[in-house]
Scaffold this motif. Structure first.
Motif, short mmCIF file in Angstrom:
data_model
loop_
_atom_site.label_atom_id
_atom_site.label_comp_id
_atom_site.label_asym_id
_atom_site.label_seq_id
_atom_site.Cartn_x
_atom_site.Cartn_y
_atom_site.Cartn_z
N ARG A 50 0.84 -1.19 0.00
CA ARG A 50 0.00 0.00 0.00
C ARG A 50 0.87 1.24 0.00
O ARG A 50 0.55 2.25 -0.63
N GLY A 51 1.99 1.15 0.70
CA GLY A 51 2.93 2.28 0.74
C GLY A 51 3.46 2.60 -0.64
O GLY A 51 3.62 3.77 -1.01
N ALA A 52 3.68 1.55 -1.44
CA ALA A 52 4.21 1.76 -2.79
C ALA A 52 3.24 2.58 -3.62
O ALA A 52 3.63 3.26 -4.57
N GLY A 53 1.95 2.50 -3.29
CA GLY A 53 0.97 3.30 -4.00
C GLY A 53 0.86 4.69 -3.38
O GLY A 53 0.81 5.69 -4.08
N GLY A 54 0.84 4.76 -2.05
CA GLY A 54 0.62 6.02 -1.37
C GLY A 54 1.84 6.92 -1.40
O GLY A 54 1.74 8.11 -1.65
N ASN A 55 2.98 6.33 -1.16
CA ASN A 55 4.20 7.14 -1.09
C ASN A 55 5.39 6.31 -1.57
O ASN A 55 6.19 5.81 -0.76
N PRO A 56 5.55 6.15 -2.87
CA PRO A 56 6.57 5.26 -3.40
C PRO A 56 7.99 5.66 -2.97
O PRO A 56 8.82 4.80 -2.71
N ARG A 57 8.21 6.95 -2.84
CA ARG A 57 9.56 7.39 -2.46
C ARG A 57 9.97 6.85 -1.10
O ARG A 57 11.08 6.36 -0.91
N ALA A 58 9.03 6.99 -0.15
CA ALA A 58 9.33 6.53 1.20
C ALA A 58 9.65 5.04 1.19
O ALA A 58 10.58 4.57 1.86
N VAL A 59 8.87 4.31 0.41
CA VAL A 59 9.08 2.86 0.34
C VAL A 59 10.44 2.56 -0.26
O VAL A 59 11.18 1.69 0.20
N LEU A 119 -16.50 1.94 -4.04
CA LEU A 119 -17.64 1.72 -3.15
C LEU A 119 -17.19 1.09 -1.84
O LEU A 119 -17.68 1.41 -0.77
N GLY A 120 -16.22 0.20 -1.95
CA GLY A 120 -15.77 -0.54 -0.77
C GLY A 120 -14.69 0.18 0.03
O GLY A 120 -14.03 -0.44 0.84
N GLY A 121 -14.50 1.47 -0.23
CA GLY A 121 -13.58 2.21 0.63
C GLY A 121 -12.24 2.53 0.02
O GLY A 121 -11.36 3.03 0.71
N GLY A 122 -12.03 2.22 -1.24
CA GLY A 122 -10.76 2.55 -1.89
C GLY A 122 -10.76 3.99 -2.36
O GLY A 122 -11.79 4.66 -2.37
N ALA A 123 -9.58 4.47 -2.73
CA ALA A 123 -9.47 5.82 -3.28
C ALA A 123 -8.50 5.81 -4.44
O ALA A 123 -7.58 4.99 -4.49
N PHE A 124 -8.71 6.72 -5.38
CA PHE A 124 -7.86 6.76 -6.57
C PHE A 124 -6.45 7.26 -6.25
O PHE A 124 -5.57 7.21 -7.07
N THR A 125 -6.27 7.78 -5.03
CA THR A 125 -4.98 8.38 -4.71
C THR A 125 -3.88 7.34 -4.57
O THR A 125 -2.71 7.68 -4.55
N GLY A 126 -4.23 6.08 -4.47
CA GLY A 126 -3.22 5.05 -4.28
C GLY A 126 -3.01 4.78 -2.81
O GLY A 126 -3.06 5.70 -1.99
N GLY A 127 -2.80 3.51 -2.48
CA GLY A 127 -2.49 3.16 -1.10
C GLY A 127 -3.70 2.97 -0.20
O GLY A 127 -3.58 2.40 0.87
N VAL A 128 -4.86 3.47 -0.63
CA VAL A 128 -6.06 3.33 0.21
C VAL A 128 -7.02 2.33 -0.44
O VAL A 128 -7.76 2.68 -1.36
N VAL A 129 -6.98 1.08 0.01
CA VAL A 129 -7.91 0.08 -0.52
C VAL A 129 -8.32 -0.86 0.60
O VAL A 129 -7.62 -0.98 1.61
N SER A 130 -9.45 -1.52 0.39
CA SER A 130 -9.90 -2.50 1.36
C SER A 130 -10.43 -3.73 0.62
O SER A 130 -11.44 -3.64 -0.08
N PRO A 131 -9.74 -4.87 0.75
CA PRO A 131 -10.21 -6.07 0.03
C PRO A 131 -11.61 -6.50 0.47
O PRO A 131 -12.44 -6.84 -0.38
N VAL A 132 -11.87 -6.42 1.79
CA VAL A 132 -13.20 -6.83 2.26
C VAL A 132 -14.26 -5.91 1.66
O VAL A 132 -15.28 -6.35 1.14
#
Lengths: 323, 362
Positions: free
Chosen positions: A198-207, A261-274
Motif C-alpha cells: 500500500r505504501g508503494a501506492g501512497g508514497n513510493p519514495r518513502a518505500v 464503493l468498498g472504501g478505496g481511493a484513486f490516490t493510491g495506497g487506500v484500498v480494502s479487500p473486504v
C-alpha cells in the motif's frame, strides 16, 4: 495526492480511523442487506440456499475482477483493460483447457507475464496507466477475436461442474467471496508486506528509501492483478460454459466501482479487500433488485446508476462525519 | 351392402388412426393455434440492451402484446428486464427470473454462448426458454431467428438486378467484431459473393448497427477506396454510410437500407431528386411478439420445432411511400405479429413451406 494518503491514517491505536474504516466497509454492506431485504419481501422463496445460489452465482467472476482492479488502484494506477482481459481468458479457456490443458496453462502464464510486463513498462517509462491499459484492452480484445471470431467453444466439464457445485452451509459463490475477502484482508490489510504494497501506492519514495524495490513491487502487483483477472475469466467460463470475447467489458468499470464503493481511493495506497468484495456483491445485486421490483426497462439503466450514486453519496457523507 | 360395410370399416379405421395420432402427439404440429389453457402462465422477456430506437420499439411491441394477452386471459403476467449490454448481468437476470417463478422466458441474448449456463438452469427448472434474433447455442432453448444467408443473398441479388454482371466494387459494413450475428451474416455475404464472381469486396468496416458509428468508420476508409458501387449493410447503418459518401463528395452508391426511418427518408429524398433506387430489408422489432407467441404456444401444448425461422421484412421501391408513412420519426419499420400469424409461421417451418410474408401497408 500525498495529502490524502497522509490523511487516511492506519494506526490501530486511533479509534476514529477504525470507525471510519468500519463505516466505509459498512455502508455497502448495509446497502447489500437492504437490497436483500427488499428482494426477500417481494419473493420469500429467494431466502433459501437455492435462492442465494441463483442470486449470487454470477457475482463470483466480478469479485475476482474487482480484486484485480483493486491491486492496480492500490498503486495509484487504473486498469482499463481488465474486462477485455477477462474476455480473452474465457476464449483461451473455452478453446484449449479441455483438450490441451498444458497449452491453456502456458497461455495463462504468458498472459499474466504480459500483464506484469505492461506494469513494468508503465513504471519504467513513467507512462500514464490509463493510456497504456486502454491500449492493452484493444490488444486483448483483438487477440480474443482472432482466437474465437464468434462466441463458442466449451468449458471443460470439471470447471462447469465445479461452478455449479453446491457445498454445505453456504452456496459456492458466498464461500468463494468470503475466502477471497479473507485472503485479501490477511495479505493486503494485515500483513507487513501489505503495508509495503500500500505504501508503494501512497508514497513510493518513502518505500524506496526504506530499501524496497518499487519496480519489483509493481511487477508483482500487476502479475497478481493478472492472476486474479485470470481467475475471474476461469470462473466466468465455468458459469457460461463457453468463451466470448465481448463477454465482460462491463467488469472494467464495475470493478472500479466496487473498489471505490468498498472504501478505496484513486490516490493510491487506500484500498480494502473486504470492502471491494462487498462492493462487488452490492453492484451485482443492484441489477437483480431492479428486475425484482419490475422497474420499466427504459428506467433500469438509469436506476442502476442511482443505486450506485446513493450508496457512494452515503459513504462520502458518513466518512465526512467520521472525520 | 358388403361394399358399404368395407367402406364404413375403412372409414372407422381411418378415423381411429387419426385419433391415435392426435392422442400420441398431443396437438399436431400443423393444426394452427393450440388452444391449451395458459391463463395462469407468466412470461418474461430478458433483453440485453434497451438503448436504441430498435430495441425501444421491440420492448414496446412486447409490452403492448403482453398487456393485450393478459386482458384476453391468454397469460397471467408479463415482465421485461434489460441488462444494459452486459451479458454477465443478463445471465444473472435470467437466474433472477427463475427465482421469480416464470413459466417461460424469452431471451434476446447479448451473446450466443455466454448465457448458456443460465439458460440451462432455466430449462432444468422446467422453464420454457425461447431465444430470438440470436444464435443461442444451448440446445434446450427454442430459437426464433432470421435466416441470415437469405438476408445476405437478398442484398446481393438486388445489387445484381441493378448492376448486372459488370465488375463492381463492394463495401461491406459489418456489425461488431466478435459478435455472433455479425459473423453469421458475414458468412452469408461470403457465400452470396461467390455467386457473383465479377464483384470485388474493396473494404470492410464495423458500424455497430449505428448511423453515427457507421458514418465515422466509412468516412475513415473512403479516402483509401476506389469508386464504390454498392454498400452491404446489417441494418441501422445505411443513413450514416450515405452521409459519409456525401461529405466526401462522392457519388451515392447503391446502399442497402435497413428499414430505419432516417434511411427510408433519405432514400425517398434521393429518389425524388435523382431517381435513386435501392432496397431495404431487415429484422422487425416486433419479432419479440413472435417469440412471445411461440412461448405461449409451447405452453399451450403445440409441437414447435427447435428452430423457427422468421421472415425478413423487405421494402421495394413501389412500397416505399406506404411504409415510410407508417414509421415514426427516428423509428424502425414495424409490423404486428398476432397469434394466428405466428401459428402460421410455425406451421410453415414444420412443413418446410415458404414463410408467410409481411404485407405492405395499404
Amino acid at each position: 495526492m500525498s495529502d490524502a494518503a497522509v490523511r487516511a491514517p492506519r494506526s490501530p491505536s486511533n479509534a476514529r480511523p477504525a470507525l471510519l474504516n468500519a463505516l466505509q466497509v459498512g455502508l455497502p454492506a448495509i446497502a447489500l442487506l437492504v437490497m436483500l431485504a427488499i428482494i426477500f419481501s417481494i419473493r420469500p422463496a429467494a431466502m433459501s440456499y437455492f435462492g442465494f445460489h441463483l442470486l449470487f452465482k454470477l457475482s463470483v467472476p466480478l469479485v475476482f475482477a474487482a480484486l484485480a482492479q483493486m491491486m492496480v488502484i492500490m498503486l495509484g494506477d487504473i486498469d482499463l483493460s481488465n474486462g477485455a482481459f477477462v474476455g480473452l481468458i474465457t476464449c483461451v479457456t473455452a478453446l484449449y483447457l479441455r483438450d490441451a490443458p498444458a497449452l491453456a496453462a502456458l497461455c495463462y502464464l504468458v498472459l499474466i507475464a504480459a500483464y506484469a510486463g505492461f506494469g513494468l513498462l508503465i513504471h519504467s517509462r513513467q507512462l500514464p496507466s490509463i493510456i497504456v491499459t486502454l491500449g492493452m484492452s484493444f490488444i486483448w480484445l483483438g487477440i480474443a477475436v482472432i482466437l474465437l471470431p464468434a462466441p463458442g467453444g466449451s468449458a471443460p466439464a470439471w470447471l462447469a461442474s465445479f461452478m455449479s457445485w453446491q457445498p454445505p452451509l453456504m452456496p459456492l459463490s458466498i464461500w468463494l467471496a468470503a475466502l477471497a475477502a479473507l485472503a485479501g484482508h490477511l495479505v493486503i490489510s494485515r500483513s507487513s508486506y501489505g503495508v509495503v504494497l500500500r505504501g508503494a501506492g501512497g508514497n513510493p519514495r518513502a518505500v524506496e528509501r526504506a530499501g524496497w524495490s518499487v519496480i519489483g513491487i509493481r511487477v508483482a502487483v500487476y502479475a497478481a492483478a493478472g492472476l486474479l483477472a485470470c481467475l475471474a475469466g476461469l470462473t466466468l467460463t465455468g458459469l457460461t460454459t463457453s468463451g466470448d470475447a465481448n463477454v465482460a467489458p462491463a467488469y472494467t468499470l464495475l470493478g472500479v466501482g466496487a473498489v471505490i464503493l468498498g472504501g478505496g481511493a484513486f490516490t493510491g495506497g487506500v484500498v480494502s479487500p473486504v470492502g471491494t468484495v462487498i462492493g462487488a456483491l452490492t453492484l451485482s445485486l443492484a441489477g437483480s433488485l431492479l428486475s425484482f421490483l419490475q422497474v420499466p426497462p427504459t428506467w433500469q439503466i438509469g436506476a442502476q446508476g442511482v443505486i450506485l450514486f446513493l450508496v457512494l453519496a452515503g459513504r462520502v457523507l458518513l466518512s465526512e462525519r467520521a472525520r | 351392402m358388403s361394399r358399404t360395410r368395407t367402406a364404413g370399416r375403412a372409414f372407422l379405421i381411418a378415423a381411429l388412426l387419426s385419433c391415435t395420432t392426435l392422442a400420441t402427439t398431443g396437438a399436431r404440429a400443423d393444426d394452427g393455434v393450440a388452444k391449451g389453457d395458459t391463463s395462469a402462465k407468466k412470461i418474461a422477456f430478458s433483453n440485453s440492451y434497451a438503448g436504441n430506437s430498435f430495441r425501444q420499439v421491440m420492448i414496446k411491441s412486447f409490452e403492448e402484446m403482453g398487456a393485450k394477452a393478459v386482458a384476453d386471459k391468454q397469460v397471467a403476467a408479463t415482465a421485461v428486464v434489460s441488462s444494459n449490454n452486459s451479458v454477465t448481468e443478463q445471465a444473472s437476470q435470467i437466474e433472477n427470473l427463475i427465482l421469480q417463478g416464470y413459466d417461460a422466458i424469452i431471451v434476446l441474448a447479448g451473446s450466443d454462448t455466454a448465457l448458456n449456463g443460465a439458460i440451462k438452469d432455466a430449462c432444468n427448472a422446467g422453464i420454457t426458454v425461447v431465444a430470438f434474433a440470436s444464435g443461442v447455442t444451448e440446445p434446450c432453448a427454442y430459437v426464433v431467428d432470421y435466416n441470415l444467408d437469405s438476408y445476405a443473398k437478398a442484398e446481393l441479388d438486388f445489387i445484381s438486378s441493378k448492376l448486372g454482371d459488370k465488375p463492381a466494387n463492394i463495401l461491406e459494413i459489418r456489425g461488431m467484431a466478435g459478435d455472433g450475428f455479425d459473423k453469421r451474416l458475414h458468412e452469408g455475404v461470403e457465400k452470396a459473393m461467390k455467386a457473383h464472381a465479377s464483384y470485388k469486396a474493396v473494404g470492410e468496416v464495423y458500424g455497430q448497427w449505428t448511423a453515427t458509428v457507421a458514418q465515422k468508420e466509412v468516412s475513415g476508409i473512403l479516402p483509401s477506396l476506389p469508386q464504390v458501387d454498392a454498400v452491404l449493410t446489417q441494418g441501422g447503418d445505411g443513413y450514416g454510410a450515405a452521409q459519409a459518401f456525401k461529405a466526401a463528395n462522392r457519388q451515392l452508391p447503391i446502399i442497402i437500407m435497413g428499414n430505419r426511418q432516417d434511411e427510408l427518408a433519405l432514400w425517398k429524398q434521393e429518389h425524388d431528386a435523382s431517381g435513386y433506387q435501392t432496397f431495404s430489408l431487415g429484422a422487425t422489432p416486433s419479432v419479440s411478439q413472435v417469440a412471445f407467441w411461440v412461448a405461449q404456444q409451447i405452453l399451450a401444448g403445440k409441437q414447435v420445432p427447435k428452430f423457427v425461422e422468421v421472415p425478413l421484412l423487405q421494402i421495394n421501391q413501389p412500397d416505399l411511400d406506404a411504409w415510410l408513412k407508417t414509421v415514426p420519426e427516428g423509428g424502425v419499420v414495424n409490423a404486428e405479429y398476432p397469434q394466428e400469424l405466428v401459428a402460421k409461421i410455425i406451421d410453415a417451418n414444420v412443413k418446410k413451406e415458404p414463410l408467410p410474408g409481411v404485407p405492405a401497408p395499404k
